[in-house]
Design a protein around this motif. Structure first.
Motif, PDB file in Angstrom:
ATOM      1  N   PHE A  18      96.651  11.856  34.111  1.00 49.46           N
ATOM      2  CA  PHE A  18      96.272  13.216  33.731  1.00 49.46           C
ATOM      3  C   PHE A  18      96.275  13.309  32.210  1.00 49.46           C
ATOM      4  O   PHE A  18      97.257  12.980  31.557  1.00 49.46           O
ATOM      5  N   LEU A  19      95.144  13.742  31.655  1.00 51.33           N
ATOM      6  CA  LEU A  19      94.994  13.874  30.208  1.00 51.33           C
ATOM      7  C   LEU A  19      94.647  15.313  29.854  1.00 51.33           C
ATOM      8  O   LEU A  19      93.979  16.007  30.628  1.00 51.33           O
ATOM      9  N   GLY A  20      95.083  15.739  28.679  1.00 51.59           N
ATOM     10  CA  GLY A  20      94.710  17.059  28.175  1.00 51.59           C
ATOM     11  C   GLY A  20      95.326  18.182  28.988  1.00 51.59           C
ATOM     12  O   GLY A  20      95.597  18.040  30.172  1.00 51.59           O
ATOM     13  N   ASP A  21      95.555  19.286  28.339  1.00 54.54           N
ATOM     14  CA  ASP A  21      96.071  20.455  29.048  1.00 54.54           C
ATOM     15  C   ASP A  21      95.724  21.732  28.302  1.00 54.54           C
ATOM     16  O   ASP A  21      96.388  22.747  28.442  1.00 54.54           O
ATOM     17  N   SER A  22      94.675  21.656  27.491  1.00 56.17           N
ATOM     18  CA  SER A  22      94.303  22.807  26.680  1.00 56.17           C
ATOM     19  C   SER A  22      93.287  23.674  27.412  1.00 56.17           C
ATOM     20  O   SER A  22      92.334  23.169  28.022  1.00 56.17           O
ATOM     21  N   ALA A  23      93.498  24.978  27.354  1.00 58.13           N
ATOM     22  CA  ALA A  23      92.552  25.911  27.959  1.00 58.13           C
ATOM     23  C   ALA A  23      91.517  26.383  26.950  1.00 58.13           C
ATOM     24  O   ALA A  23      90.659  27.206  27.280  1.00 58.13           O
ATOM     25  N   GLU A  24      91.590  25.857  25.721  1.00 58.09           N
ATOM     26  CA  GLU A  24      90.645  26.259  24.689  1.00 58.09           C
ATOM     27  C   GLU A  24      89.289  25.599  24.898  1.00 58.09           C
ATOM     28  O   GLU A  24      89.189  24.501  25.441  1.00 58.09           O
ATOM     29  N   THR A  25      88.253  26.286  24.455  1.00 57.89           N
ATOM     30  CA  THR A  25      86.904  25.725  24.496  1.00 57.89           C
ATOM     31  C   THR A  25      86.731  24.762  23.326  1.00 57.89           C
ATOM     32  O   THR A  25      86.981  25.122  22.171  1.00 57.89           O
ATOM     33  N   LEU A  26      86.310  23.538  23.618  1.00 56.67           N
ATOM     34  CA  LEU A  26      86.140  22.523  22.587  1.00 56.67           C
ATOM     35  C   LEU A  26      84.682  22.462  22.137  1.00 56.67           C
ATOM     36  O   LEU A  26      83.759  22.698  22.927  1.00 56.67           O
ATOM     37  N   VAL A  27      84.502  22.114  20.866  1.00 60.56           N
ATOM     38  CA  VAL A  27      83.171  22.110  20.260  1.00 60.56           C
ATOM     39  C   VAL A  27      82.978  20.813  19.484  1.00 60.56           C
ATOM     40  O   VAL A  27      83.917  20.305  18.870  1.00 60.56           O
ATOM     41  N   CYS A  28      81.752  20.285  19.517  1.00 57.49           N
ATOM     42  CA  CYS A  28      81.404  19.105  18.726  1.00 57.49           C
ATOM     43  C   CYS A  28      80.079  19.371  18.020  1.00 57.49           C
ATOM     44  O   CYS A  28      79.058  19.617  18.690  1.00 57.49           O
ATOM     45  N   ALA A  29      80.117  19.345  16.713  1.00 58.01           N
ATOM     46  CA  ALA A  29      78.911  19.584  15.903  1.00 58.01           C
ATOM     47  C   ALA A  29      78.218  20.884  16.306  1.00 58.01           C
ATOM     48  O   ALA A  29      76.990  20.960  16.352  1.00 58.01           O
ATOM     49  N   GLY A  30      79.008  21.903  16.615  1.00 58.98           N
ATOM     50  CA  GLY A  30      78.473  23.210  16.965  1.00 58.98           C
ATOM     51  C   GLY A  30      78.091  23.391  18.414  1.00 58.98           C
ATOM     52  O   GLY A  30      77.697  24.495  18.811  1.00 58.98           O
ATOM     53  N   ALA A  31      78.204  22.351  19.244  1.00 64.44           N
ATOM     54  CA  ALA A  31      77.843  22.446  20.663  1.00 64.44           C
ATOM     55  C   ALA A  31      79.104  22.413  21.524  1.00 64.44           C
ATOM     56  O   ALA A  31      80.028  21.626  21.272  1.00 64.44           O
TER      57      ALA A  31
END
Length: 476
Positions: A381-394
């Motif tokens: 199991f990896l990650g546990d963030s409920a935040e929306t992630l962004v890469c180069a604005g997408a």
């Protein structure tokens, strides 16, 4: 000041073989955006990588391979040399993306770069993807994948900048390599002496503990263990070939939490139960369901997963009990972990070429399969963030990671949580485990089955997962 390759990293690097490469593969899928292009994504990766010390470094071998390599920063480091472009074949779906990832990231070669990244277009709906293949020496206490994505992805346009890691130093001179080699030899002699003393002490303690345990068994009877019973030989224990197959699936975090709230227990237990139900369904389709539970490696250690059971709530109950026992065992003295640490130390004390030669002999003679199976797969199991992630604005709409397989343990399932989804990546050897996409799809379907059961037993009206089994069986 030289930085020598650590024992755990040395073991992972030197014990890999052509059929058991130890690299990790990870990728993200991005929503369609007119701002995205190969150049934009490549520049984003190139700007982020220099912040990570090991990613901008290389390993310098000692004379005649006598001792562990030394870390050194690459002079005039150019991350663009490690970044490639690829396109998903038509029609650009998840299946085609998985096949492309296995193609570009597959295989293992001693001279291959420690990391390589790909920017990928032509996904269905105009989506893009970024993938990375990482050597095990980039793990950095298990955070290799997380560190990379922390540097490349943000949680919003105003996210804080990541401070660059401290450097590992320039390439050592021949004299410095020889000096560290001699220092390492002395350290190994001291470590070996301490290990011999510890072994003698442990032997005396073992005799004492066995005498005490024998007395306890007479008074209280045999102890109950979740690991009791024979371990079945399955297709997951077959010798690995060079090929790998990947498959992806997605489930909603809210669905997993609904089941967790209804029956109690953790979200991880819900996913473990869903994995168990999916593996059982796959085994049924291939008519190879064993009579005994499988053994799966998880963070707490190894647990038994009841693929011989068909009731979803009963499976969830078993997983809750198994993980609770594993947590209790993990809180006390752990002889298995101690033995693993000793093996790691011993391997790191040997010359790399000797370890590699030994692994080829070990694998070629099939010694890993002698004495019967001890494990069938791993679930991470990896990650546990409920935040929306962004890469180069997408926005990131998918996140998948495939961890390496080991001989005799031929199935890996990795669950990555982000935003409101939990993305599942299943990895296996296609020669042993065909139709791996059925397992991935089955995990999502199993979550739906557990959701249906949870809606029949909302918290406050039903019982906890530990006692729910009886009432659920009566309703079935």
């Amino acid at each position: 000041m030289t930085t020598r390759l650590g024992p755990a990293d040395a073991m992972a690097l030197h014990t890999q073989t052509p059929t058991t490469p130890a690299h990790t593969v990870s990728l993200v899928i991005l929503e369609p955006s007119k701002k995205l292009s190969h150049d934009v994504l490549g520049q984003r990766i190139a700007a982020a990588i220099p912040r990570l010390a090991r990613f901008r470094s290389r390993l310098v071998c000692k004379p005649f391979g006598m001792g562990q390599p030394i870390w050194a920063e690459i002079a005039h480091f150019d991350p663009a040399r490690h970044i490639h472009r690829a396109a998903v074949p038509v029609p650009g779906g998840v299946r085609e993306l998985a096949d492309l990832i296995t193609l570009v990231c597959g295989g293992s070669h001693p001279r291959r770069a420690l990391w390589e990244a790909w920017t990928i277009d032509h996904l269905v709906g105009g989506r893009w993807a970024v993938a990375i293949r990482m050597s095990p020496v980039l793990a950095e206490d298990g955070r290799g994948v997380a560190a990379f994505w922390d540097a490349v992805l943000t949680s919003g346009p105003d996210a804080d900048e990541i401070v660059a890691d401290a450097g590992v130093g320039t390439a050592p001179s021949t004299g410095e390599l020889v000096a560290d080699m001699l220092s390492e030899m002395v350290e190994n002699q001291i470590t070996g002496a301490w290990m011999a003393a510890d072994a003698a002490t442990d032997a005396l303690h073992s005799v004492r503990d066995r005498l005490q345990q024998a007395r306890v068994k007479v008074l209280l009877g045999p102890a109950v263990s979740s690991m009791r019973g024979p371990v079945p030989m399955t297709v997951f224990n077959a010798p690995l070939e060079k090929g790998r197959s990947l498959a992806f699936a997605t489930t909603l975090r809210s669905d997993v939490e609904l089941v967790s709230d209804a029956f109690g227990g953790s979200a991880a237990n819900v996913l473990l139960a869903a994995c168990t139900l999916s593996i059982r369904a796959w085994l049924q389709r291939h008519d190879v369901v064993p009579d005994e539970p499988l053994v799966i490696a998880v963070a707490q250690g190894r647990i038994r997963v009841p693929v011989q059971l068909d009731d979803p709530v009963q499976v969830l109950t078993n997983m809750h009990t198994a993980t609770e026992r594993a947590n209790i065992a993990d809180s006390g003295p752990d002889e298995i972990m101690g033995a693993t640490d000793d093996v790691t130390k011993v391997v790191s004390m040997l010359w790399p070429w000797a370890v590699r030669a030994g692994m080829h002999v070990y694998t070629g003679l099939g010694l890993a399969r002698r004495g019967g199976p001890s494990c069938h797969g791993s679930i991470s199991f990896l990650g546990d963030s409920a935040e929306t992630l962004v890469c180069a604005g997408a926005e990131v709409v998918g996140m998948y990671t495939a961890e390496p397989l080991v001989e005799g343990c031929g199935l890996n399932i990795t669950v990555t949580s982000h935003s409101d989804t939990m993305d599942v990546c299943v990895s296996a050897c296609p020669d042993n485990v065909p139709d791996v996409e059925d397992i991935a799809r089955g995990i999502a379907e199993a979550v739906d089955v557990l959701v249906a059961a949870a809606r029949q037993s909302p918290r406050g009206r039903g019982r906890s997962v530990v006692t729910q089994l009886a009432s659920h069986s009566r309703r079935a």
